[in-house]
Design a protein around this motif. Structure first.
Motif, PDB file in Angstrom:
ATOM      1  N   VAL A  88       0.857  -1.122   0.018  1.00 55.01           N
ATOM      2  CA  VAL A  88      -0.021   0.110   0.077  1.00 55.01           C
ATOM      3  C   VAL A  88       0.907   1.169  -0.159  1.00 55.01           C
ATOM      4  CG1 VAL A  88      -1.919  -1.234   1.170  1.00 55.01           C
ATOM      5  CG2 VAL A  88      -0.214  -0.238   2.354  1.00 55.01           C
ATOM      6  N   PRO A  89       0.234   2.243  -0.395  1.00 59.44           N
ATOM      7  CA  PRO A  89       1.189   3.734  -0.565  1.00 59.44           C
ATOM      8  C   PRO A  89       0.728   4.412   0.629  1.00 59.44           C
ATOM      9  CG  PRO A  89      -0.757   3.690  -1.878  1.00 59.44           C
ATOM     10  CD  PRO A  89      -0.661   2.321  -1.539  1.00 59.44           C
ATOM     11  N   VAL A  90       1.824   4.992   1.306  1.00 58.79           N
ATOM     12  CA  VAL A  90       1.315   5.845   2.460  1.00 58.79           C
ATOM     13  C   VAL A  90       0.997   7.148   2.029  1.00 58.79           C
ATOM     14  CG1 VAL A  90       2.406   6.783   4.737  1.00 58.79           C
ATOM     15  CG2 VAL A  90       2.762   4.339   4.063  1.00 58.79           C
ATOM     16  N   LEU A  91      -0.112   7.570   2.470  1.00 59.46           N
ATOM     17  CA  LEU A  91      -0.489   9.052   1.834  1.00 59.46           C
ATOM     18  C   LEU A  91      -0.269  10.226   2.957  1.00 59.46           C
ATOM     19  CD1 LEU A  91      -4.169   8.153   0.611  1.00 59.46           C
ATOM     20  CD2 LEU A  91      -1.929   8.199  -0.598  1.00 59.46           C
ATOM     21  N   ALA A  92      -0.446   9.790   4.170  1.00 61.19           N
ATOM     22  CA  ALA A  92      -0.091  10.923   5.140  1.00 61.19           C
ATOM     23  C   ALA A  92       0.160  10.108   6.508  1.00 61.19           C
ATOM     24  CB  ALA A  92      -1.097  11.920   5.124  1.00 61.19           C
ATOM     25  N   ARG A  93       0.710  11.009   7.286  1.00 58.56           N
ATOM     26  CA  ARG A  93       0.752  10.333   8.997  1.00 58.56           C
ATOM     27  C   ARG A  93      -0.050  11.480   9.702  1.00 58.56           C
ATOM     28  NH1 ARG A  93       4.602   6.456   9.570  1.00 58.56           N
ATOM     29  NH2 ARG A  93       6.059   6.362   7.823  1.00 58.56           N
ATOM     30  N   THR A  94      -0.984  11.094  10.430  1.00 59.80           N
ATOM     31  CA  THR A  94      -1.964  12.065  10.958  1.00 59.80           C
ATOM     32  C   THR A  94      -1.858  11.671  12.586  1.00 59.80           C
ATOM     33  OG1 THR A  94      -3.989  10.789  10.831  1.00 59.80           O
ATOM     34  CG2 THR A  94      -3.560  11.896   8.920  1.00 59.80           C
ATOM     35  N   PRO A  95      -2.705  12.682  13.093  1.00 64.69           N
ATOM     36  CA  PRO A  95      -2.654  12.200  14.597  1.00 64.69           C
ATOM     37  C   PRO A  95      -3.581  11.146  15.166  1.00 64.69           C
ATOM     38  CG  PRO A  95      -3.119  14.739  14.490  1.00 64.69           C
ATOM     39  CD  PRO A  95      -3.018  14.161  12.836  1.00 64.69           C
ATOM     40  N   ASP A  96      -4.363  10.567  14.200  1.00 68.41           N
ATOM     41  CA  ASP A  96      -5.243   9.396  14.300  1.00 68.41           C
ATOM     42  C   ASP A  96      -4.429   8.230  13.740  1.00 68.41           C
ATOM     43  OD1 ASP A  96      -7.295  10.950  15.182  1.00 68.41           O
ATOM     44  OD2 ASP A  96      -8.016  11.242  13.267  1.00 68.41           O
ATOM     45  N   GLY A  97      -3.259   8.170  13.291  1.00 73.01           N
ATOM     46  CA  GLY A  97      -2.780   7.064  12.663  1.00 73.01           C
ATOM     47  C   GLY A  97      -2.053   7.359  11.206  1.00 73.01           C
ATOM     48  N   VAL A  98      -1.954   6.386  10.534  1.00 78.45           N
ATOM     49  CA  VAL A  98      -1.336   6.690   9.081  1.00 78.45           C
ATOM     50  C   VAL A  98      -2.229   6.224   7.887  1.00 78.45           C
ATOM     51  CG1 VAL A  98       0.424   5.585   7.677  1.00 78.45           C
ATOM     52  CG2 VAL A  98       0.826   5.410   9.966  1.00 78.45           C
ATOM     53  N   ALA A  99      -2.572   7.161   7.078  1.00 80.40           N
ATOM     54  CA  ALA A  99      -3.530   7.159   6.119  1.00 80.40           C
ATOM     55  C   ALA A  99      -2.761   6.414   4.809  1.00 80.40           C
ATOM     56  CB  ALA A  99      -3.871   8.690   5.714  1.00 80.40           C
ATOM     57  N   ILE A 100      -3.518   5.528   4.253  1.00 81.38           N
ATOM     58  CA  ILE A 100      -2.743   4.734   3.320  1.00 81.38           C
ATOM     59  C   ILE A 100      -3.985   4.433   1.967  1.00 81.38           C
ATOM     60  CG2 ILE A 100      -1.367   3.194   4.813  1.00 81.38           C
ATOM     61  CD1 ILE A 100      -3.385   1.055   4.731  1.00 81.38           C
ATOM     62  N   GLY A 101      -3.470   4.483   1.073  1.00 81.28           N
ATOM     63  CA  GLY A 101      -4.046   4.117  -0.310  1.00 81.28           C
ATOM     64  C   GLY A 101      -4.498   2.803  -0.660  1.00 81.28           C
ATOM     65  N   ARG A 102      -5.366   2.601  -1.661  1.00 80.63           N
ATOM     66  CA  ARG A 102      -5.470   1.235  -2.103  1.00 80.63           C
ATOM     67  C   ARG A 102      -6.342   0.243  -1.427  1.00 80.63           C
ATOM     68  NH1 ARG A 102      -1.126  -3.579  -4.204  1.00 80.63           N
ATOM     69  NH2 ARG A 102      -2.569  -4.396  -5.563  1.00 80.63           N
ATOM     70  N   LEU A 103      -5.991   0.423  -0.003  1.00 80.48           N
ATOM     71  CA  LEU A 103      -6.850  -0.566   0.702  1.00 80.48           C
ATOM     72  C   LEU A 103      -8.329   0.119   1.089  1.00 80.48           C
ATOM     73  CD1 LEU A 103      -7.071  -2.921   2.978  1.00 80.48           C
ATOM     74  CD2 LEU A 103      -6.200  -1.465   4.668  1.00 80.48           C
ATOM     75  N   ARG A 104      -9.430  -0.741   0.955  1.00 85.76           N
ATOM     76  CA  ARG A 104     -10.789  -0.144   1.246  1.00 85.76           C
ATOM     77  C   ARG A 104     -11.427  -0.324   2.261  1.00 85.76           C
ATOM     78  NH1 ARG A 104     -13.315  -1.240  -5.072  1.00 85.76           N
ATOM     79  NH2 ARG A 104     -11.595  -0.196  -6.108  1.00 85.76           N
ATOM     80  N   ALA A 105     -12.320   0.253   2.556  1.00 86.00           N
ATOM     81  CA  ALA A 105     -13.065   0.185   3.925  1.00 86.00           C
ATOM     82  C   ALA A 105     -13.864  -1.259   3.828  1.00 86.00           C
ATOM     83  CB  ALA A 105     -14.227   1.419   3.953  1.00 86.00           C
ATOM     84  N   GLY A 106     -13.976  -1.441   5.165  1.00 90.34           N
ATOM     85  CA  GLY A 106     -14.595  -2.858   5.375  1.00 90.34           C
ATOM     86  C   GLY A 106     -13.787  -3.941   5.401  1.00 90.34           C
ATOM     87  N   GLU A 107     -12.572  -4.005   5.299  1.00 89.77           N
ATOM     88  CA  GLU A 107     -11.623  -4.902   5.171  1.00 89.77           C
ATOM     89  C   GLU A 107     -11.147  -5.507   6.555  1.00 89.77           C
ATOM     90  OE1 GLU A 107     -11.038  -6.907   2.860  1.00 89.77           O
ATOM     91  OE2 GLU A 107     -10.953  -5.790   0.813  1.00 89.77           O
ATOM     92  N   GLU A 108     -11.224  -6.505   6.997  1.00 89.65           N
ATOM     93  CA  GLU A 108     -10.719  -6.878   8.171  1.00 89.65           C
ATOM     94  C   GLU A 108      -8.957  -7.107   8.191  1.00 89.65           C
ATOM     95  OE1 GLU A 108     -11.522 -10.032  11.951  1.00 89.65           O
ATOM     96  OE2 GLU A 108     -12.633 -10.202   9.927  1.00 89.65           O
ATOM     97  N   ILE A 109      -8.377  -6.164   8.854  1.00 86.68           N
ATOM     98  CA  ILE A 109      -6.947  -6.351   8.853  1.00 86.68           C
ATOM     99  C   ILE A 109      -6.414  -6.770  10.219  1.00 86.68           C
ATOM    100  CG2 ILE A 109      -6.867  -4.886   6.758  1.00 86.68           C
ATOM    101  CD1 ILE A 109      -5.751  -2.810   8.846  1.00 86.68           C
ATOM    102  N   ALA A 110      -4.968  -6.955  10.052  1.00 84.97           N
ATOM    103  CA  ALA A 110      -4.229  -7.264  11.563  1.00 84.97           C
ATOM    104  C   ALA A 110      -3.787  -5.823  11.866  1.00 84.97           C
ATOM    105  CB  ALA A 110      -3.075  -8.029  11.172  1.00 84.97           C
ATOM    106  N   LEU A 111      -4.062  -5.671  13.111  1.00 82.73           N
ATOM    107  CA  LEU A 111      -3.745  -4.323  13.818  1.00 82.73           C
ATOM    108  C   LEU A 111      -2.222  -4.577  14.787  1.00 82.73           C
ATOM    109  CD1 LEU A 111      -7.095  -2.926  15.282  1.00 82.73           C
ATOM    110  CD2 LEU A 111      -5.688  -2.525  12.892  1.00 82.73           C
TER     111      LEU A 111
END
Length: 468
Positions: A423-446
């Motif tokens: 995935v491409p890293v779009l930005a680092r925000t106070p809430d975390g890291v914004a990434i592209g390509r990945l879509r909403a609703g996917e269950e990912i490992a945290l």
């Protein structure tokens, strides 16, 4: 039993009680030595333990999963898994990778936790270390054009001066000679012009010939060329002079005008020498270097001062090659120095090559500094705005793993299989890291993603296995 024998017996048993533990310990150690020698002091390896645990031959010792379901070994299973991936997760020529375990419990024991993804509006950004510097086009290195001696210094280090301010006065014999050359040319031009005018009148009266008039006219023109040459010589030295202004003055006034030419009003009246050359600042700014010393001799080309305009500063960024591809001229840059000073500007250039030692690409930007709060050689962090705000998935940093260049997240495909998605890293925000390509609703490992990274790059840790 006599009294003597009854006193003797407890002593024997107490001695046996002390010796028995020692004898038992030696017996256990002896047995351990015999067993170790019998098995040649070897312990079962990973593969042997796996086989013993499985109790059957259907076991992939390399990946610790049943051989019949090992997606990493069975090429047909891998093809099926790749084919099942959504179209938007299958880029051309992409190396699709999966982390696979014998059971969901294996990942749970490894600390893998998951959660569904959500999107929010974020501004695509790129952070990079940065350092401020003078903008070269706004820095003037003030030198002296002729050899001489410094007779006056009009500025101090750190002064803010205007364009045209006099930095110093240098006395040089060549200055007086050049002024004299201009006065001589003016006088000769005046004489040649007067002679030509008289001959012109005589020619109309028939007293002189046209050839004589042409010769006089040529001499007048030559005198004008001499004026031009002398005027240019003074202009090249930095004097603001117009020969036409001298033509209407008397010789005495011409000398007075040339003697005070270019001198500041505060010292002009006290200077009697015509050999003084004023050193003028070509721009407004701060005097950042000052080597002019009253009375010191200087050579032609010698540096007297450096004047820098700090209303704008250059910012030098160092970014990875993969990130440099996203940066273009004109993008907005927000700089924050280590001591909290902020400034905004734009990208000016991206270097065409990476540094031979660091492999980083140099990027330059120009930021505004009207209040002069930002200083040269300050370090900080620059944020490059890569584009307008867009919807993106924001994940905690623990959800991302790197292979050295690319970022990966891990999508849960089933309880024992995870897809490693680049995935491409779009930005680092106070809430975390914004990434592209990945879509909403996917269950990912945290969490536990380091284990999953080792799983998708299993081939980098050993020879692996092949499907016969």
């Amino acid at each position: 039993m006599t009294a003597e024998s009854s006193n003797y017996s407890p002593t024997i048993w107490s001695r046996v009680g002390h010796i028995a533990p020692m004898v038992l310990t030696l017996g256990v150690l002896g047995g351990a030595l015999w067993w170790g020698h019998h098995v040649s002091w070897t312990a079962p390896n990973r593969t042997q333990l796996a086989v013993a645990h499985a109790h059957h031959e259907d076991w992939c010792a390399e990946h610790n999963v049943p051989e019949s379901t090992c997606i990493l070994c069975k090429k047909n299973l891998m093809k099926e898994a790749i084919a099942a991936e959504p179209e938007h997760y299958r880029a051309k020529d992409e190396d699709v990778r999966f982390a696979h375990a014998a059971s969901a419990e294996a990942f749970i024991r490894a600390g893998v936790t998951t959660a569904p993804t959500t999107t929010k509006d974020v501004e695509p950004q790129l952070e990079a270390p940065a350092q401020t510097a003078y903008e070269p086009t706004r820095v003037a290195r003030v030198t002296v054009r002729l050899p001489g001696a410094v007779r006056w210094v009009g500025v101090r280090l750190g002064d803010h001066i205007d364009a045209g301010a006099t930095i110093a006065l240098v006395e040089s014999i060549e200055v007086g000679a050049t002024k004299a050359t201009l006065m001589r040319a003016v006088a000769e031009s005046q004489a040649a012009t007067a002679t030509r005018d008289r001959i012109a009148v005589s020619t109309e009266a028939g007293v002189r010939t046209k050839a004589e008039l042409a010769e006089a006219d040529a001499k007048a023109r030559t005198a004008q060329v001499a004026i031009f040459e002398a005027e240019q010589a003074l202009l090249n030295l930095g004097f603001d002079v117009k020969a036409a202004d001298l033509l209407v003055l008397s010789p005495a006034d011409q000398m007075a005008r040339l003697r005070a030419l270019g001198l500041p009003a505060s010292v002009g009246a006290s200077v009697r020498s015509a050999n003084v050359l004023p050193i003028i600042s070509p721009r407004a700014g701060v005097v950042t270097e000052l080597s002019a010393v009253d009375g010191a001799t200087v050579e032609a080309g010698g540096l007297l001062a450096v004047v820098a305009d700090t209303n704008e500063l250059r910012v030098n960024l160092a970014v990875a090659s993969s990130d440099a591809a996203q940066i273009t001229k004109g993008q907005v840059v927000r700089l924050r120095s280590a001591d909290g000073v902020e400034a905004t500007g734009t990208i000016q250039a991206v270097a065409p090559e990476a540094d031979a030692n660091t492999r980083l690409v140099a990027v330059t930007a120009i930021v505004a500094n009207p209040e002069h709060r930002l200083r040269v050689n300050q370090v900080g962090t620059a944020v490059v705005v890569l584009g307008p705000p867009q919807l993106a998935v924001v994940v905690p940093p623990s959800a991302i793993q790197w292979d050295g260049t690319n970022a990966y997240v891990f999508i849960k495909r089933n309880p024992s299989t995870y897809r490693g998605l680049k995935v491409p890293v779009l930005a680092r925000t106070p809430d975390g890291v914004a990434i592209g390509r990945l879509r909403a609703g996917e269950e990912i490992a945290l969490t536990g993603t380091a284990v999953l990274k080792a799983g998708i790059f299993n081939d980098r840790f050993g020879a692996g296995c092949t499907d016969d």
